[in-house]
Scaffold this active site. Structure first.
Site, PDB file in Angstrom:
ATOM      1  N   HIS A  19       1.012  -1.091   0.000  1.00  0.00           N
ATOM      2  CA  HIS A  19       0.029  -0.251   0.002  1.00  0.00           C
ATOM      3  C   HIS A  19       0.835   1.273  -0.125  1.00  0.00           C
ATOM      4  O   HIS A  19       0.598   2.242  -0.615  1.00  0.00           O
ATOM      5  CB  HIS A  19      -0.807   0.049   1.213  1.00  0.00           C
ATOM      6  CG  HIS A  19      -1.865  -1.149   1.417  1.00  0.00           C
ATOM      7  ND1 HIS A  19      -2.125  -1.888   2.360  1.00  0.00           N
ATOM      8  CD2 HIS A  19      -2.914  -1.571   0.265  1.00  0.00           C
ATOM      9  CE1 HIS A  19      -3.124  -2.529   2.168  1.00  0.00           C
ATOM     10  NE2 HIS A  19      -3.492  -2.387   1.111  1.00  0.00           N
ATOM     11  N   LYS A  43     -16.119  -6.979   5.103  1.00  0.00           N
ATOM     12  CA  LYS A  43     -14.967  -7.898   5.559  1.00  0.00           C
ATOM     13  C   LYS A  43     -14.805  -8.170   7.238  1.00  0.00           C
ATOM     14  O   LYS A  43     -15.300  -7.007   8.017  1.00  0.00           O
ATOM     15  CB  LYS A  43     -13.656  -7.133   5.445  1.00  0.00           C
ATOM     16  CG  LYS A  43     -13.154  -7.324   3.728  1.00  0.00           C
ATOM     17  CD  LYS A  43     -11.929  -6.794   3.486  1.00  0.00           C
ATOM     18  CE  LYS A  43     -11.219  -6.915   2.186  1.00  0.00           C
ATOM     19  NZ  LYS A  43     -10.121  -6.343   1.962  1.00  0.00           N
ATOM     20  N   ARG A  96      -3.005  -5.991  -8.261  1.00  0.00           N
ATOM     21  CA  ARG A  96      -1.812  -6.772  -7.950  1.00  0.00           C
ATOM     22  C   ARG A  96      -1.795  -7.725  -9.115  1.00  0.00           C
ATOM     23  O   ARG A  96      -0.876  -8.514  -9.304  1.00  0.00           O
ATOM     24  CB  ARG A  96      -1.976  -7.569  -6.733  1.00  0.00           C
ATOM     25  CG  ARG A  96      -1.649  -6.492  -5.482  1.00  0.00           C
ATOM     26  CD  ARG A  96      -2.408  -7.153  -4.227  1.00  0.00           C
ATOM     27  NE  ARG A  96      -3.856  -7.383  -4.443  1.00  0.00           N
ATOM     28  CZ  ARG A  96      -4.498  -8.234  -3.397  1.00  0.00           C
ATOM     29  NH1 ARG A  96      -3.663  -8.892  -2.670  1.00  0.00           N
ATOM     30  NH2 ARG A  96      -5.585  -8.221  -3.535  1.00  0.00           N
ATOM     31  N   SER A 134      -3.239  -8.137   3.163  1.00  0.00           N
ATOM     32  CA  SER A 134      -3.311  -7.964   4.579  1.00  0.00           C
ATOM     33  C   SER A 134      -3.938  -9.182   5.124  1.00  0.00           C
ATOM     34  O   SER A 134      -3.256  -9.543   6.452  1.00  0.00           O
ATOM     35  CB  SER A 134      -4.352  -6.814   4.767  1.00  0.00           C
ATOM     36  OG  SER A 134      -4.051  -5.659   4.110  1.00  0.00           O
TER      37      SER A 134
HETATM   38  N1  COA Z   1      -0.114  -4.126  -2.294  1.00  0.00           N
HETATM   39  C1  COA Z   1      -0.347  -5.015  -1.476  1.00  0.00           C
HETATM   40  N2  COA Z   1      -1.429  -5.592  -1.039  1.00  0.00           N
HETATM   41  C2  COA Z   1      -2.483  -4.781  -1.605  1.00  0.00           C
HETATM   42  C3  COA Z   1      -2.281  -3.831  -2.339  1.00  0.00           C
HETATM   43  C4  COA Z   1      -0.918  -3.413  -2.849  1.00  0.00           C
HETATM   44  N3  COA Z   1      -0.674  -2.394  -3.576  1.00  0.00           N
HETATM   45  N4  COA Z   1      -3.569  -3.342  -2.837  1.00  0.00           N
HETATM   46  C5  COA Z   1      -4.529  -3.742  -2.318  1.00  0.00           C
HETATM   47  N5  COA Z   1      -3.758  -4.881  -1.618  1.00  0.00           N
HETATM   48  C6  COA Z   1      -4.606  -5.876  -0.899  1.00  0.00           C
HETATM   49  C7  COA Z   1      -5.094  -5.541   0.600  1.00  0.00           C
HETATM   50  O1  COA Z   1      -4.169  -5.858   1.501  1.00  0.00           O
HETATM   51  C8  COA Z   1      -6.430  -6.433   0.817  1.00  0.00           C
HETATM   52  O2  COA Z   1      -6.056  -7.696   1.124  1.00  0.00           O
HETATM   53  P1  COA Z   1      -7.038  -8.646   2.079  1.00  0.00           P
HETATM   54  O3  COA Z   1      -8.300  -8.847   0.966  1.00  0.00           O
HETATM   55  O4  COA Z   1      -6.417  -9.588   2.334  1.00  0.00           O
HETATM   56  O5  COA Z   1      -7.642  -7.642   3.067  1.00  0.00           O
HETATM   57  C9  COA Z   1      -6.780  -6.516  -0.743  1.00  0.00           C
HETATM   58  O6  COA Z   1      -5.721  -6.047  -1.363  1.00  0.00           O
HETATM   59  C10 COA Z   1      -7.779  -5.622  -1.268  1.00  0.00           C
HETATM   60  O7  COA Z   1      -7.825  -4.565  -0.201  1.00  0.00           O
HETATM   61  P2  COA Z   1      -8.014  -2.845  -0.284  1.00  0.00           P
HETATM   62  O8  COA Z   1      -7.143  -2.467  -1.291  1.00  0.00           O
HETATM   63  O9  COA Z   1      -8.058  -2.253   1.061  1.00  0.00           O
HETATM   64  O10 COA Z   1      -9.566  -3.032  -0.832  1.00  0.00           O
HETATM   65  P3  COA Z   1     -10.815  -3.179  -0.317  1.00  0.00           P
HETATM   66  O11 COA Z   1     -11.372  -4.286  -1.201  1.00  0.00           O
HETATM   67  O12 COA Z   1     -10.701  -3.912   0.996  1.00  0.00           O
HETATM   68  O13 COA Z   1     -11.498  -2.066  -0.173  1.00  0.00           O
HETATM   69  C11 COA Z   1     -13.023  -0.370  -0.715  1.00  0.00           C
HETATM   70  C12 COA Z   1     -12.632  -1.652  -0.730  1.00  0.00           C
HETATM   71  C13 COA Z   1     -12.805   0.239   0.948  1.00  0.00           C
HETATM   72  C14 COA Z   1     -12.139   0.756  -1.463  1.00  0.00           C
HETATM   73  C15 COA Z   1     -14.488  -0.183  -1.046  1.00  0.00           C
HETATM   74  O14 COA Z   1     -15.120  -1.018  -0.226  1.00  0.00           O
HETATM   75  C16 COA Z   1     -15.066   1.230  -0.831  1.00  0.00           C
HETATM   76  O15 COA Z   1     -14.909   2.055  -1.492  1.00  0.00           O
HETATM   77  N6  COA Z   1     -15.867   1.432   0.463  1.00  0.00           N
HETATM   78  C17 COA Z   1     -16.528   2.452   0.792  1.00  0.00           C
HETATM   79  C18 COA Z   1     -18.178   2.298   0.736  1.00  0.00           C
HETATM   80  C19 COA Z   1     -18.774   2.488  -0.933  1.00  0.00           C
HETATM   81  O16 COA Z   1     -18.188   3.463  -1.668  1.00  0.00           O
HETATM   82  N7  COA Z   1     -18.980   1.368  -1.137  1.00  0.00           N
HETATM   83  C20 COA Z   1     -19.469   1.189  -2.664  1.00  0.00           C
HETATM   84  C21 COA Z   1     -18.236   0.797  -3.597  1.00  0.00           C
HETATM   85  S1  COA Z   1     -18.808   0.691  -5.186  1.00  0.00           S
END
Ligand code: COA
Length: 164
Positions: A19, A43, A96, A134
């Site tokens: 990140h 989650k 990724r 994560s």
């Molecule tokens: N390097 C390493 N790991 C990475 C990474 C990177 N560059 N980018 C993402 N990851 C990993 C994260 O660690 C995470 O791992 P996990 O699944 O084991 O927890 C996974 O990839 C995805 O996580 P993250 O990037 O945090 O995205 P998310 O899918 O958890 O987040 C939101 C989604 C928060 C962006 C989305 O739910 C949101 O916008 N929520 C707000 C409410 C909303 O508007 N909802 C409607 C959306 S259309």
């Protein structure tokens, strides 16, 4: 010239060096970056939003240059609305692997429907971080593995306390 404001949203449970790499590279595209910690109802999370925010504040202060314009916010509502309210012009996401694509494609489409003024920009994760997630960090750590190549010492201390 207008300030370009970008948003980097995620769950960050916890923030990893993957990140952090995306945050650093985003700052070559935008003038100001808001890292949005989503409370996330879908989650099962280990850390509270406040702790996740504190890790991001601490790690960005430790690992990034001092003059970077970064703020961190916890959001509980829609990202598209938050973006509009904060005059952001883009959402930054890291990709990724091909497997990330479908989910990201759907999320981008939905965000665009909710707020057509915002573009989503994807950055490819660097090779050395492309396999990190994560969830893996938490699993490896709880099973006694070394995660110091992927998260900060501060984060490991927090995970240690959680796993006692
Ligand atoms: N390097 C390493 N790991 C990475 C990474 C990177 N560059 N980018 C993402 N990851 C990993 C994260 O660690 C995470 O791992 P996990 O699944 O084991 O927890 C996974 O990839 C995805 O996580 P993250 O990037 O945090 O995205 P998310 O899918 O958890 O987040 C939101 C989604 C928060 C962006 C989305 O739910 C949101 O916008 N929520 C707000 C409410 C909303 O508007 N909802 C409607 C959306 S259309």
């Amino acid at each position: 010239m207008a300030t370009r404001i970008g948003i980097y949203p995620g769950t960050f449970d916890p923030l990893t060096f993957g990140h952090l790499d995306i945050i650093k590279r985003s700052l070559t595209i935008v003038d100001k970056l808001i890292v949005c910690v989503a409370e996330n109802f879908t989650k099962k999370l280990l850390l509270s939003p406040d702790v996740r925010k504190k890790i991001i504040l601490s790690d960005t202060t430790t690992y990034l240059e001092k003059n970077t314009d970064i703020s961190v916010d916890v959001i509980s509502g829609l990202l598209a609305n938050y973006a509009k309210k904060n005059n952001a012009t883009c959402i930054i996401r890291g990709l990724r692997a091909v497997s990330d694509f479908e989910y990201e494609f759907q999320m981008t489409g939905m965000n665009y429907q909710l707020n057509p003024t915002i573009e989503t920009i994807f950055l490819m994760s660097s090779d050395k971080y492309s396999f990190i997630s994560s969830n893996f960090i938490k699993e490896v750590h709880i099973l006694g593995g070394d995660v110091s190549k992927f998260v900060s010492k501060n984060t490991i201390d927090i995970l240690d306390k959680k796993n006692i």
